[in-house]
Design a protein around this motif. Structure first.
Motif, PDB file in Angstrom:
ATOM      1  N   ILE A  90       0.839  -1.201   0.000  1.00  0.00           N
ATOM      2  CA  ILE A  90       0.000   0.000   0.000  1.00  0.00           C
ATOM      3  C   ILE A  90       0.874   1.251   0.000  1.00  0.00           C
ATOM      4  O   ILE A  90       0.639   2.186  -0.764  1.00  0.00           O
ATOM      5  N   ARG A  91       1.877   1.272   0.860  1.00  0.00           N
ATOM      6  CA  ARG A  91       2.769   2.429   0.963  1.00  0.00           C
ATOM      7  C   ARG A  91       3.460   2.701  -0.368  1.00  0.00           C
ATOM      8  O   ARG A  91       3.485   3.839  -0.844  1.00  0.00           O
ATOM      9  N   LEU A  92       4.001   1.657  -0.982  1.00  0.00           N
ATOM     10  CA  LEU A  92       4.698   1.828  -2.255  1.00  0.00           C
ATOM     11  C   LEU A  92       3.764   2.356  -3.338  1.00  0.00           C
ATOM     12  O   LEU A  92       4.135   3.238  -4.110  1.00  0.00           O
ATOM     13  N   HIS A  93       2.567   1.829  -3.393  1.00  0.00           N
ATOM     14  CA  HIS A  93       1.591   2.265  -4.399  1.00  0.00           C
ATOM     15  C   HIS A  93       1.280   3.752  -4.222  1.00  0.00           C
ATOM     16  O   HIS A  93       1.348   4.526  -5.179  1.00  0.00           O
ATOM     17  N   PHE A  94       0.957   4.142  -3.007  1.00  0.00           N
ATOM     18  CA  PHE A  94       0.609   5.534  -2.741  1.00  0.00           C
ATOM     19  C   PHE A  94       1.803   6.461  -2.927  1.00  0.00           C
ATOM     20  O   PHE A  94       1.672   7.539  -3.499  1.00  0.00           O
ATOM     21  N   GLU A  95       2.952   6.042  -2.462  1.00  0.00           N
ATOM     22  CA  GLU A  95       4.159   6.864  -2.583  1.00  0.00           C
ATOM     23  C   GLU A  95       4.528   7.081  -4.050  1.00  0.00           C
ATOM     24  O   GLU A  95       4.903   8.179  -4.454  1.00  0.00           O
ATOM     25  N   TYR A  96       4.417   6.037  -4.831  1.00  0.00           N
ATOM     26  CA  TYR A  96       4.775   6.108  -6.249  1.00  0.00           C
ATOM     27  C   TYR A  96       3.901   7.117  -6.989  1.00  0.00           C
ATOM     28  O   TYR A  96       4.395   7.950  -7.743  1.00  0.00           O
ATOM     29  N   LEU A  97       2.604   7.050  -6.757  1.00  0.00           N
ATOM     30  CA  LEU A  97       1.700   7.946  -7.477  1.00  0.00           C
ATOM     31  C   LEU A  97       1.671   9.346  -6.877  1.00  0.00           C
ATOM     32  O   LEU A  97       1.511  10.322  -7.594  1.00  0.00           O
ATOM     33  N   GLU A  98       1.847   9.454  -5.572  1.00  0.00           N
ATOM     34  CA  GLU A  98       1.921  10.780  -4.968  1.00  0.00           C
ATOM     35  C   GLU A  98       3.162  11.518  -5.466  1.00  0.00           C
ATOM     36  O   GLU A  98       3.151  12.731  -5.631  1.00  0.00           O
TER      37      GLU A  98
END
Length: 194
Positions: free
Chosen positions: A88-96
Motif C-alpha cells: 500500500i505504501r509503495l503504491h501511494f508513494e509512487y503515485l503521490e
C-alpha cells in the motif's frame, strides 16, 4: 520500428505523461507529444505505431518498473502483514510522487478504447499476481483467514487502493496520499486478518 530504449524513447514516454495529464487522452495529439518531447512528429512513429501504442507503452514502462520495485521490496521474506502495508505504501508513494502519472493511470487510461484496456489489463495482471502472493503468504503464515476467497480479497485490496488514489486526484491532491496507508492497512487487516 526503432528499439524501445534510449533518450528519445524515454523523452517521448515522459512527454506523453505530461501531455495526456494536461489535455486528456483524446485531446493529446501526437504532435503535442512530439513538441513536448522536443522531437519531430515522425520520430514518434519510429518508436510507436500510433497514440494508443504510446499509451500502452507508457503504462507498460511505468507500471512494469513499479511492479519490479514492489517485487524486490517484498522479496525479503517479511510477514504478510508487513508486506501488505508495504505494498500500500509503495503504491501511494509512487503515485503521490508523480501526480501527472497518477492522472494518466487513474483517469485517462479508463477512457481509452477496448484494445488499449485489454493490453493494460495484461500488464495489470502482473500487479494483481503480486497481491495474490501476499494473500497466499498470509494464509500460509496463519495471519490471514483461510475461509475467504483469495480473489475476492485481491479485488478488495486493489479496488480500495485504486479508488483511494482516484479520490485523491479528484480532490486535487489536497492531502497526503501516504497518510492513508495505516488506516487502509488496518481496514484490510480487520477484514482478512486473524
Amino acid at each position: 520500428m526503432a528499439k524501445r530504449t534510449g533518450e528519445k524513447y524515454e523523452a517521448i514516454i515522459d512527454a506523453a505523461i505530461r501531455v495526456i495529464a494536461e489535455y486528456g487522452y483524446h485531446q493529446a495529439q501526437v504532435s503535442k507529444i512530439a513538441r513536448e518531447a522536443k522531437v519531430a512528429d515522425g520520430t514518434i512513429y519510429l518508436y510507436f505505431e500510433n497514440k494508443d501504442d504510446v499509451l500502452i507503452s507508457l503504462f507498460n514502462e511505468k507500471m512494469g518498473a513499479f511492479i519490479t520495485d514492489v517485487e524486490t521490496t517484498l522479496a525479503d521474506g517479511t510477514s504478510a502483514v508487513d508486506q501488505l502495508r508495504e505494498l500500500i505504501r509503495l503504491h501511494f508513494e509512487y503515485l503521490e510522487g508523480n501526480r501527472q502519472l497518477a492522472i494518466v493511470t487513474q483517469i485517462e487510461l479508463r477512457q481509452s478504447n477496448p484494445e488499449v484496456r485489454k493490453q493494460i489489463g495484461l500488464i495489470l495482471k502482473k500487479y494483481l499476481n503480486v497481491i495474490d502472493q501476499v494473500i497466499q503468504r498470509g494464509i500460509a503464515q496463519g495471519v490471514f483467514h483461510d475461509e475467504f476467497d483469495p480473489r475476492t480479497a485481491r479485488h478488495m485490496i486493489f479496488g480500495t487502493i485504486d479508488e483511494t488514489v482516484t479520490t485523491w486526484i479528484m480532490k486535487d491532491c489536497k492531502y497526503s496520499l501516504t497518510d492513508q496507508v495505516e488506516p487502509i492497512a488496518r481496514l484490510f487487516l480487520r477484514g482478512i486478518g486473524r
